[in-house]
Design an enzyme around this catalytic site. Structure first.
Site, mmCIF file in Angstrom:
data_model
loop_
_atom_site.group_PDB
_atom_site.id
_atom_site.type_symbol
_atom_site.label_atom_id
_atom_site.label_comp_id
_atom_site.label_asym_id
_atom_site.label_seq_id
_atom_site.Cartn_x
_atom_site.Cartn_y
_atom_site.Cartn_z
ATOM 1 N N THR A 100 1.361 2.406 90.385
ATOM 2 C CA THR A 100 0.279 3.143 89.735
ATOM 3 C C THR A 100 -0.176 4.279 90.641
ATOM 4 O O THR A 100 -0.427 4.061 91.824
ATOM 5 C CB THR A 100 -0.888 2.196 89.424
ATOM 6 O OG1 THR A 100 -0.457 1.249 88.455
ATOM 7 C CG2 THR A 100 -2.101 2.953 88.893
ATOM 8 N N HIS A 106 6.165 -5.572 82.409
ATOM 9 C CA HIS A 106 5.395 -5.958 83.593
ATOM 10 C C HIS A 106 4.801 -7.342 83.347
ATOM 11 O O HIS A 106 3.749 -7.482 82.721
ATOM 12 C CB HIS A 106 4.294 -4.928 83.847
ATOM 13 C CG HIS A 106 3.706 -4.990 85.233
ATOM 14 N ND1 HIS A 106 3.912 -6.054 86.090
ATOM 15 C CD2 HIS A 106 2.905 -4.119 85.916
ATOM 16 C CE1 HIS A 106 3.277 -5.826 87.230
ATOM 17 N NE2 HIS A 106 2.660 -4.662 87.154
ATOM 18 N N ASN A 110 1.610 -9.568 88.660
ATOM 19 C CA ASN A 110 0.367 -8.990 89.196
ATOM 20 C C ASN A 110 -0.869 -9.220 88.348
ATOM 21 O O ASN A 110 -1.842 -8.467 88.422
ATOM 22 C CB ASN A 110 0.543 -7.487 89.437
ATOM 23 C CG ASN A 110 1.602 -7.182 90.491
ATOM 24 O OD1 ASN A 110 2.231 -8.099 91.013
ATOM 25 N ND2 ASN A 110 1.795 -5.924 90.801
ATOM 26 N N TYR A 157 -1.455 -8.987 85.093
ATOM 27 C CA TYR A 157 -1.715 -8.194 83.885
ATOM 28 C C TYR A 157 -1.433 -9.058 82.652
ATOM 29 O O TYR A 157 -1.174 -10.252 82.768
ATOM 30 C CB TYR A 157 -0.936 -6.882 83.931
ATOM 31 C CG TYR A 157 -1.402 -6.032 85.099
ATOM 32 C CD1 TYR A 157 -2.736 -5.619 85.190
ATOM 33 C CD2 TYR A 157 -0.547 -5.713 86.148
ATOM 34 C CE1 TYR A 157 -3.198 -4.897 86.275
ATOM 35 C CE2 TYR A 157 -0.994 -4.987 87.242
ATOM 36 C CZ TYR A 157 -2.329 -4.586 87.304
ATOM 37 O OH TYR A 157 -2.787 -3.875 88.390
ATOM 38 N N ASN A 173 -5.333 -10.140 90.956
ATOM 39 C CA ASN A 173 -6.061 -10.312 89.693
ATOM 40 C C ASN A 173 -6.283 -11.788 89.331
ATOM 41 O O ASN A 173 -6.097 -12.208 88.180
ATOM 42 C CB ASN A 173 -5.349 -9.580 88.544
ATOM 43 C CG ASN A 173 -5.557 -8.081 88.601
ATOM 44 O OD1 ASN A 173 -6.613 -7.602 89.019
ATOM 45 N ND2 ASN A 173 -4.554 -7.310 88.198
#
Length: 356
Positions: free
Chosen positions: A26, A175, A178, A180, A235
């Site tokens: 990102t 993805h 992480n 998400y 996260n």
């Protein structure tokens, strides 16, 4: 001297010029959630990587949880990305689009009008998130997705993958790492559902497998990969009981779909718990496609892991930020330019296109 890092390899229907992968990162330069001329230059300058995996691109308005991240759910966005893919291909490179829905890792101030924060369960993340309007803000509690919303989100991913191919991407990476949205369904810490998308291992896998299956039908398994992060803690994720068997089974199911690669994240170099080597081996044994290994690599360790058959390709992230010509520097043994972490997510050219 055997240097497998610089040997070509076949990835589905494309031949990569080397085994160095530019990891997805990102960078928050997509003003208005569109790819722009700054981004065209950024990716084209790094086209000597065997494969570029783009920064996370949202398949849905609901997935634009961070400031200035790009989308790929309409024709305007697809057209903006076509300039990027054309520029990479003009330099002989290859690029996959990483589809990243932020799910609960979001804030209302970062979303476009009409969008909302969704997740498998109404559990807020701890900590704070950056917004351009109010700076750091606490995460808010997401809306627990209805079955209808789960189904429509699956279709958003599939449609976005089709748009990615229209935009000239060589393939798509889901993805699933992480913390998400995909991993929010996979991990029981964030998925407390009691319907067909929660509870058992099979149910928690259902969301990603329905996305993968539908995407394979539309664009082909030889153009679809996935990124996963067992033992990742980003996260509010983390290991859970039975995690080795869970990811081994999941890898087998991806393999059965004919997906082209699995990309395993190990963030121990950044302070996360190390990923058990056994789970990496189990995933590799269960998945018949290519295995991308990642996690704080330098050239020496990358070469050794390829020689030891611990992976087929090696993903490198932050050094690519400050070294557009990273492949040439590694090949020639030249010193690397250090990166400035304070400009990873800031708008503008500084720390983006001003590295030599």
């Amino acid at each position: 001297m055997n240097r497998p890092l610089f040997e070509p390899i076949q990835l589905g229907r494309i031949k990569l010029q080397n085994r160095l992968v530019m990891a997805p990162m990102t960078r928050s330069r997509a003003i208005g959630n569109l790819a722009n001329d700054m981004m065209v230059k950024y990716y084209a300058d790094r086209a000597s990587a065997g494969l570029i995996i783009s920064e996370g691109i949202s398949p849905s308005p609901n997935g634009l949880g961070y400031a200035r991240i790009p989308g790929l759910f309409n024709q305007e966005q697809a057209a903006s990305w076509k300039k990027v893919t054309d520029a990479v291909h003009a330099k002989g490179g290859h690029i996959f689009a990483q589809l990243m829905h932020t799910g609960r890792a979001s804030h209302p101030d970062n979303l476009p009008p009409g969008a909302k924060i969704v997740a498998p369960s109404a559990i807020a993340l701890s900590g704070k998130i950056w917004t351009d309007t109010k700076q750091e803000q606490p995460y808010t509690t997401p809306n627990e997705m209805t079955i209808e919303e789960v189904k429509s989100t699956i279709q958003e991913y599939i449609k976005s993958a089709e748009l990615a191919i229209q935009a000239g991407f060589d393939g798509v990476e889901l993805h699933g790492a992480n913390g998400y949205l995909i991993e929010q369904f996979l991990n029981p810490k964030s998925n407390k559902r009691t319907d067909m998308y929660g509870g058992s291992d099979e149910n928690r896998m259902r969301f990603v497998l329905e996305i993968a299956n539908g995407t394979v039908e539309k664009i082909g398994g030889d153009r679809l990969g996935i990124r996963v992060s067992p033992y990742g803690v980003f996260n509010d994720t983390g290991a859970f009981e039975g995690i080795e068997n869970f990811y081994s089974t999941l890898a087998q199911k991806f393999s059965d779909l004919g997906m082209v690669y699995i990309h395993v994240v190990d963030h121990s170099a950044m302070g996360a718990p190390p990923v058990n080597p056994e789970i990496k081996k189990l995933i590799q044994q269960s998945f018949k496609g290519l295995y991308i290994t990642s996690g704080g690599y330098d050239e020496k360790r990358a070469e050794q892991d390829l020689l030891d058959k611990k992976g087929d390709l090696v993903a490198i992230g932050r050094p690519f930020i400050s070294n557009p010509d990273l492949v040439a520097k590694l090949k020639e043994g030249k010193p690397l330019t250090p990166y400035d972490h304070t400009t990873f997510y800031t708008p503008g050219e500084k720390g983006y296109n001003d590295y030599k």
